[in-house]
Design an enzyme around this catalytic site. Structure first.
Site, PDB file in Angstrom:
ATOM      1  N   GLY A   1       0.433  -1.182   0.259  1.00  0.00           N
ATOM      2  CA  GLY A   1       0.016   0.113  -0.031  1.00  0.00           C
ATOM      3  C   GLY A   1       1.079   1.623   0.009  1.00  0.00           C
ATOM      4  N   CYS A   2       2.101   1.486  -0.677  1.00  0.00           N
ATOM      5  CA  CYS A   2       2.825   2.397  -0.308  1.00  0.00           C
ATOM      6  C   CYS A   2       3.470   2.563  -1.382  1.00  0.00           C
ATOM      7  CB  CYS A   2       3.933   2.258   0.302  1.00  0.00           C
ATOM      8  SG  CYS A   2       3.674   2.045   2.166  1.00  0.00           S
ATOM      9  N   GLN A   3       3.382   3.702  -2.288  1.00  0.00           N
ATOM     10  CA  GLN A   3       3.887   4.609  -3.495  1.00  0.00           C
ATOM     11  C   GLN A   3       5.231   4.215  -3.180  1.00  0.00           C
ATOM     12  OE1 GLN A   3       3.371   7.628  -5.287  1.00  0.00           O
ATOM     13  NE2 GLN A   3       1.396   7.536  -5.648  1.00  0.00           N
TER      14      GLN A   3
END
Lengths: 140, 406
Positions: free
Chosen positions: A50-52
Site C-alpha cells: 500500500g505504499c507508493q
C-alpha cells in the site's frame, strides 16, 4: 521514556516550525538517522503493502523489547517511518499494540494518515502492530 | 493569456481556490477533470425541478425525467457520431463499460483457444477484465509491445493477429505516457482478421474529436468524469448488430421485457444492458458537459491543451535533472517525468505543498512501468483550462523540489 513521552517530545520539536518547508526539511533530515534495516530483511516479506514508495520494516525481540529497523526509497517516507520507530522501537509489544499515535495528527502529518494515502502510513502502523501481536502471542 | 481561455477558466468555480495559500494549479486531469458551472447547474436543476425515476412512470415528473434522459442519449450519439442512440449504453464509467463488454462478449462469442490482444500501454482496467475472461474461457491474452518512446510496434501487432484473434482492446490515448495510438490502423488491421475492436477512449474523449463510424471501431468506451462531467457515469458505444448478439451483463429491472419464473425475455437495446435505476443525474451532467464541449469547441480546447503540453515539454526538457518518460511523436495532454535522484512520491508531496496537484506512482499501468524499467513517474496531465503560467509555476516548483532534496 514511555511512548506518550516520546510523542510529546516530537510534538514539541515540530512546534518550532511554522513554515511547512521547514517541517519537511526537518523530516528529510530525521530520515537520515533511521536505524537501517539489515540486508537480510530487505525483501518482499518485509515490504509494506500500500505504499507508493517502497518501505521495509523489520522487528526483533531483544530482552522483551521490540526493536524496529526500516528503510524507504523515498526520503519523506523515511522521515515518517523514523518518527514511528523513534516512538515505538524499544517498547514492549503490549504497549505498542495499545499506542494510539495521536502525535502524527498534532504535528500536521494527518494528511498522510488517510487509508488510501500513497505513502501507506496506515499500512506501516498496521504492520508494526502485527509484529507486536505476533511477539505477544509467542510470549504467552 | 488568451482572452477566450480566461473566459473558459472562469466557468470552473473550483479552480478559484487556494491550496496551502497558493492558487491551485490542477494538473491531475487524466485522473478526473474539474466541472464547469453548467454541469454543476444541470445536477442542481434535476434535483430541484424534476427528480423522478424514469421509464414506465405515468406521472409528469417521471415523463420529464425520462425524456431528458433519452434526449441525453441522443446528444451522446451525435457527439461521437454513432448511427443510432440504441448504440449508446450508459454505464458507471470506462471500467464498467469494459467489464460489461468482456463479460458479455466472452459469454456470447468466445471459446477455448481464442485470442485477445491488448497493448503494453494499457490501464489496468483494459487488462484485468480481459484476463478474467481468459481465465473463465481458457482464452489467450497477447500483448502488443512498445518501443522506448512509448509507441506501439505495429509490425509486432501484425504478427500477433491470426484467425483465432477475436478481440483487440486498445487505448486511444495512454493515461501513463500520453501516447496517441494509431487506432485507425489497428482497427483496420484487426478487421482483416474479423476480430472485434474495443477502443478505451477514457483519455481521448475530452481531447480528440471522436467519430465512431469513421473509425469503424466495434466498441468505444469512455467516462464522463474525464470530460468535465460528473463521476459515476460512462458510456459503452457498440455497433447495434453486435450489441444485439451479445447477452446482458447484469439482470434486474429496466433490462427485461417480461419476467416469469419459467422464462425471462430481455428488453431491446440499449436497455437490456442497463439493469436497475439508472444514474439520471450523471446522464444529465454528461449531456451538459457535451454541450459545454460543443459550445467551447473541442478543437479550440485541444489547441489550448497542445500549446500547453508543448510548452511544458520544452520547459521541462530545459531542467537537466528532469527526464520526460514517453516521447511519442503524437501525444495528448499527459506529461510523465522523473527528477533524477528524487523519488516521485517525495516530489509529489512537495509540489502539493506548493499548491500543484500532480499524480505520482504507476498510474494503474504497471506493465508499461515494468517495460520502461521504472516504478512510477510524476504525471502532469492537462485540461483546456491549464495555462502556460501554470506550467511556469510547475517548473519553479520542480526547481524548489530539487533544492530541497539536493
Amino acid at each position: 521514556m514511555a511512548i506518550g513521552e516520546k510523542e510529546q517530545e516530537i510534538i514539541q520539536e515540530f512546534l518550532l516550525f511554522e513554515d511547512w518547508m521547514d517541517k519537511y526539511n526537518y523530516l528529510i533530515e530525521l530520515g537520515q538517522s533511521i536505524p537501517i534495516i539489515e540486508d537480510k530483511y530487505r525483501n518482499e516479506s518485509h515490504l509494506i503493502n500500500g505504499c507508493q514508495s517502497r518501505v521495509w520494516i523489520s522487528a526483533e525481540m531483544i530482552d522483551g523489547k521490540m526493536i524496529l529497523k526500516a528503510d524507504s526509497d523515498a526520503v519523506i517516507t523515511k522521515g515518517i517511518v523514523y518518527l514511528l520507530i523513534r516512538v515505538l522501537s524499544g517498547e514492549n509489544p503490549n504497549d505498542i499494540l495499545n499506542a494510539e499515535l495521536a502525535f502524527l495528527n498534532q504535528i500536521g502529518l494527518q494528511e498522510h494518515l488517510s487509508p488510501t494515502r500513497a505513502n501507506g502510513l496506515t499500512s506501516m502502523i498496521k504492520q508494526i502492530k502485527l509484529y507486536a501481536l505476533a511477539f505477544q502471542t509467542k510470549e504467552n | 493569456m488568451d482572452k477566450n481561455q480566461q473566459q473558459l477558466i472562469n466557468q470552473f468555480p473550483i479552480l478559484k481556490q487556494k491550496i496551502n495559500k497558493f492558487p491551485l494549479v490542477y494538473l491531475d486531469n487524466a485522473a478526473t477533470t474539474q466541472k464547469p458551472q453548467v454541469v454543476i447547474d444541470a445536477l442542481v436543476d434535476y434535483y430541484t425541478n424534476f427528480n423522478s425515476n424514469i421509464h414506465r412512470g405515468v406521472h409528469k415528473l417521471s415523463q420529464k425525467a425520462t425524456e431528458a434522459h433519452e434526449q441525453a442519449r441522443i446528444t451522446v450519439k451525435d457527439f461521437i457520431k454513432a448511427s443510432s442512440s440504441k448504440e449508446i449504453v450508459f454505464t458507471k464509467g470506462t471500467t464498467d463499460s469494459i467489464n460489461l463488454l468482456a463479460f458479455s462478449l466472452g459469454e456470447s462469442m468466445l471459446k477455448e483457444n481464442d485470442e485477445i490482444i491488448v497493448t503494453e500501454l494499457e490501464h489496468h482496467s483494459n487488462i484485468v477484465p480481459w484476463q478474467m475472461l481468459c481465465e473463465r474461457k481458457n482464452v489467450k491474452l497477447k500483448v502488443i509491445p512498445v518501443n522506448d518512446e512509448g509507441e506501439l510496434l505495429l509490425d509486432e501487432y501484425a504478427n500477433l493477429l491470426n484467425e483465432r484473434t477475436k478481440i483487440v482492446a486498445v487505448g486511444h490515448v495512454s493515461n501513463a505516457l500520453g501516447t496517441i495510438n494509431p487506432i485507425q490502423e489497428i482497427i483496420d488491421l484487426a478487421h482483416q482478421y474479423k476480430a472485434l475492436v474495443l477502443i478505451d477512449g477514457a483519455q481521448a474523449i475530452a481531447h480528440i474529436p471522436v467519430n465512431v463510424q469513421e473509425l469503424d471501431c466495434d466498441f468505444y468506451a469512455f467516462s464522463g468524469h474525464k470530460m468535465y462531467a460528473p463521476m459515476g457515469i460512462g458510456v459503452l458505444y457498440g455497433k447495434k448488430h453486435l450489441l444485439e448478439q451479445i447477452q446482458p451483463y447484469q439482470g434486474g429491472g429496466e433490462m427485461i421485457e417480461s419476467v416469469t419464473f419459467e422464462k425471462t425475455t430481455y428488453n431491446e437495446l440499449p436497455f437490456k444492458f442497463e439493469a436497475g435505476t439508472p444514474n439520471v443525474e450523471g446522464v444529465l451532467g454528461l449531456e451538459a458537459a457535451i454541450h459545454f464541449l460543443l459550445k467551447e469547441d473541442l478543437n479550440q480546447l485541444s489547441k489550448f491543451e497542445s500549446e500547453v503540453l508543448n510548452y511544458a515539454t520544452e520547459q521541462l526538457n530545459k531542467i537537466s535533472r528532469v527526464k520526460i518518460i514517453g516521447n511519442a511523436a503524437k501525444k495528448a495532454s499527459v506529461l510523465s517525468f522523473l527528477i533524477d535522484g528524487i523519488h516521485p512520491y517525495d516530489a509529489g508531496t512537495i509540489l502539493d505543498q506548493l499548491g500543484i496537484a500532480v499524480r505520482t506512482g504507476n498510474h494503474c499501468a504497471e506493465p508499461i512501468m515494468n517495460r520502461l524499467g521504472i516504478r512510477g513517474t510524476i504525471r502532469a496531465s492537462f485540461a483546456a483550462y491549464n495555462t502556460k503560467e501554470e506550467v511556469d509555476r510547475l517548473v519553479a516548483a520542480i526547481h524548489k523540489t530539487i533544492d530541497m532534496f539536493g
